[in-house]
Design a protein around this motif. Sequence first.
Motif, mmCIF file in Angstrom:
data_model
loop_
_atom_site.group_PDB
_atom_site.id
_atom_site.type_symbol
_atom_site.label_atom_id
_atom_site.label_comp_id
_atom_site.label_asym_id
_atom_site.label_seq_id
_atom_site.Cartn_x
_atom_site.Cartn_y
_atom_site.Cartn_z
ATOM 1 N N ARG A 91 0.842 -0.968 -0.005
ATOM 2 C CA ARG A 91 0.016 0.057 0.006
ATOM 3 C C ARG A 91 0.807 1.200 -0.001
ATOM 4 O O ARG A 91 2.141 1.100 0.333
ATOM 5 C CB ARG A 91 -0.977 -0.097 1.223
ATOM 6 C CG ARG A 91 -0.349 -0.333 2.457
ATOM 7 C CD ARG A 91 -1.026 -0.829 3.614
ATOM 8 N NE ARG A 91 -0.202 -0.900 4.713
ATOM 9 C CZ ARG A 91 0.758 -1.589 4.897
ATOM 10 N NH1 ARG A 91 0.763 -2.751 4.164
ATOM 11 N NH2 ARG A 91 1.473 -1.702 5.992
ATOM 12 N N ASP A 92 0.310 2.294 -0.520
ATOM 13 C CA ASP A 92 0.955 3.476 -0.625
ATOM 14 C C ASP A 92 0.080 4.593 0.250
ATOM 15 O O ASP A 92 -0.698 4.131 0.957
ATOM 16 C CB ASP A 92 1.323 4.118 -2.108
ATOM 17 C CG ASP A 92 -0.026 4.144 -2.651
ATOM 18 O OD1 ASP A 92 -1.173 4.385 -2.124
ATOM 19 O OD2 ASP A 92 -0.173 4.407 -4.151
ATOM 20 N N TRP A 95 -3.664 4.460 -0.368
ATOM 21 C CA TRP A 95 -4.078 3.028 -0.586
ATOM 22 C C TRP A 95 -5.907 2.926 -0.433
ATOM 23 O O TRP A 95 -6.641 2.531 -1.189
ATOM 24 C CB TRP A 95 -3.590 2.073 0.587
ATOM 25 C CG TRP A 95 -3.805 2.333 1.827
ATOM 26 C CD1 TRP A 95 -3.329 3.025 2.737
ATOM 27 C CD2 TRP A 95 -5.086 1.816 2.738
ATOM 28 N NE1 TRP A 95 -3.853 3.161 3.939
ATOM 29 C CE2 TRP A 95 -4.836 2.517 3.859
ATOM 30 C CE3 TRP A 95 -6.411 1.420 2.692
ATOM 31 C CZ2 TRP A 95 -6.110 2.388 5.053
ATOM 32 C CZ3 TRP A 95 -7.131 0.953 3.543
ATOM 33 C CH2 TRP A 95 -7.097 1.687 4.628
#
Length: 116
Positions: A91-92, A95
């Motif tokens: 995830r960033d 997300w």
Amino acid sequence: MQTSGQSLISSNDVNGTNVYSPAGDKLGHIDHLMIDKVSGKVTYAVMGFGGFLGMGEDHYPIPWGKLRYDITQDGYVTDLTQEQLEGAPARDADWYRNRDWEERTHRHYGVHPYWM
């Protein structure tokens, strides 16, 4: 499941609640919840684990449907393994705004997407 004669709980009381495996092993704790603005449904519990005194702790969004409250443990129980948590889709910072990430995550955990 009801506790103390009522089934409602404040999100303040959910934050910090422990998460256990079915065998009773502590996996982590709920750091915070993610709520769908339109439906009002809780969609994810962001679980924190690892680290020491809050430093180096990892956070993993878990679909709410993978947790159930257990009054005997005063915490949530999930059938997820440590390996599943660590193998979750990367995830960033955005997300929770990425439907592709959400679809992959729900497939990874084997749970029906909340938006369907």
